[in-house]
Design an enzyme around this catalytic site. Structure first.
Site, PDB file in Angstrom:
ATOM      1  N   SER A 140     -13.483  40.715  54.625  1.00 29.44           N
ATOM      2  CA  SER A 140     -14.221  41.904  55.079  1.00 29.44           C
ATOM      3  C   SER A 140     -14.082  43.011  54.047  1.00 29.44           C
ATOM      4  CB  SER A 140     -13.641  42.385  56.410  1.00 29.44           C
ATOM      5  OG  SER A 140     -14.200  43.642  56.757  1.00 29.44           O
ATOM      6  N   TYR A 153      -5.654  44.538  60.883  1.00 31.27           N
ATOM      7  CA  TYR A 153      -6.958  43.964  60.524  1.00 31.27           C
ATOM      8  C   TYR A 153      -7.224  44.205  59.031  1.00 31.27           C
ATOM      9  CZ  TYR A 153     -11.882  42.698  60.607  1.00 31.27           C
ATOM     10  OH  TYR A 153     -13.082  42.079  60.347  1.00 31.27           O
TER      11      TYR A 153
END
Ligand SMILES: NC(=O)c1ccc[n+]([C@@H]2O[C@H](COP(=O)([O-])OP(=O)(O)OC[C@H]3O[C@@H](n4cnc5c(N)ncnc54)[C@H](OP(=O)(O)O)[C@@H]3O)[C@@H](O)[C@H]2O)c1
Length: 278
Positions: A140, A153
């Site tokens: 990401s 995350y």
């Protein structure tokens, strides 16, 4: 599941979003598929549709990847395949809760899906991967960012990107192509619990999962190591790389953080909210 000479693709998290698009586009390329996820009914429906549309074999493996026994079982299944031509490490989710406000076990579980599952499965798959094989790990843009509500995350995606880049160098002499896919704001079930409307604003540009996957496969075909799909995402990446880090901290703590909250702050598909199983 295997047709005579068809390539085999293993895709984690193929019940929706980016993983489902990988299953479709690799099915369209004539691959037999092994797809995983937790929502069994959705996965089985997808498997049936993929078989009908592309005439390929599809095997479904249902399991919770935070569970070490499930990860080990998946790795064993992979080791027992005759060969693996594509591995797509895609399964992932957000917690959308600050590290210190969450149960430690929940945060550790997030790490096990984003880090351990990728390592275990990649290790197992490479042993069965001939020259010409491909590995795509869905990381990401958040791996370059920071967030008040998604520390693990962001950190785990930084790991995924860095790990994948090094692996690309390691496996190049064996003729295996390795790609890190770094999506930005992507329409998928990842954001299904968010109240925030998914509309383009400023530098925020939502992309359909199919477009993201098409860009990834094109980049992999060209032998690239990193793919950031979409011009707006590439601009975001440049800003995060080029701006002084103190500026990035300030922006991500204030109003811009809200604007950029899509992938980095407000998602959960694990257990802060009930997870649909079908
Ligand atoms: N959407 C975005 O804006 C965005 C941006 C950057 C990166 N990403 C990354 O893209 C990847 C795919 O996400 P997506 O956007 O396509 O979201 P999605 O539609 O929610 O798909 C996530 C997939 O991962 C599976 N999964 C999640 N947690 C799992 C677990 N604990 N055990 C087993 N399977 C699990 C889900 O399966 P079940 O739901 O069936 O369990 C689902 O198939 C993720 O790694 C995510 O971090 C997404």
């Amino acid at each position: 599941m295997r047709g005579v000479d068809r390539p085999i693709a293993v895709i984690t998290g193929a019940s929706s979003g980016i993983g489902a698009s990988f299953a479709e586009q690799l099915g369209a390329r004539g691959c037999d598929l092994l797809i995983t996820g937790r929502r069994e009914q959705i996965l089985r429906t997808r498997a049936r549709e993929l078989k009908e549309r592309f005439g390929v074999g599809v095997q479904v493996l249902v399991g919770e990847l935070t569970d070490p026994a499930v990860r080990a079982g998946l790795s064993d299944t992979v080791r027992n395949l005759p060969r693996i031509d594509w591995l797509v490490n895609n399964a992932g989710y957000g917690r959308g809760v600050a590290f210190t406000d969450d149960e430690y076990e929940e945060q550790r579980s997030l790490l096990s899906v984003h880090v351990e599952a990728i390592m275990e499965l990649t290790h197992a798959a490479v042993a069965r991967m001939p020259a010409g094989g491909r590995i795509i790990t869905v990381s990401s843009l958040a791996g370059y960012g920071v967030s008040r509500r998604s520390a693990v995350y962001c950190a785990s995606k930084a790991f995924a990107t860095s790990f994948t880049e090094s692996l690309a160098l390691e496996l190049a002499p064996r003729g295996i192509g390795v790609l890190a896919l770094l999506p930005g704001f992507t329409c998928s079930d990842f954001h299904r619990y968010e109240a925030v409307p998914k509309r383009n604003r400023g530098i925020v540009r939502w992309m359909p999962a199919e477009t993201v996957v098409r860009a990834a496969l094109r980049a992999s075909d060209r032998g690239r190591i990193v793919c950031i799909p979409g011009g707006a995402n590439r601009l975001l990446y440049l800003l995060m790389k080029l701006l002084p880090r103190t500026t990035v901290y300030r922006l991500m703590s204030g109003g811009v953080r809200k604007m950029l909250a899509g992938d980095t702050g407000h998602s959960s598909s694990h257990s802060t909210r009930p997870h649909p199983r079908s």
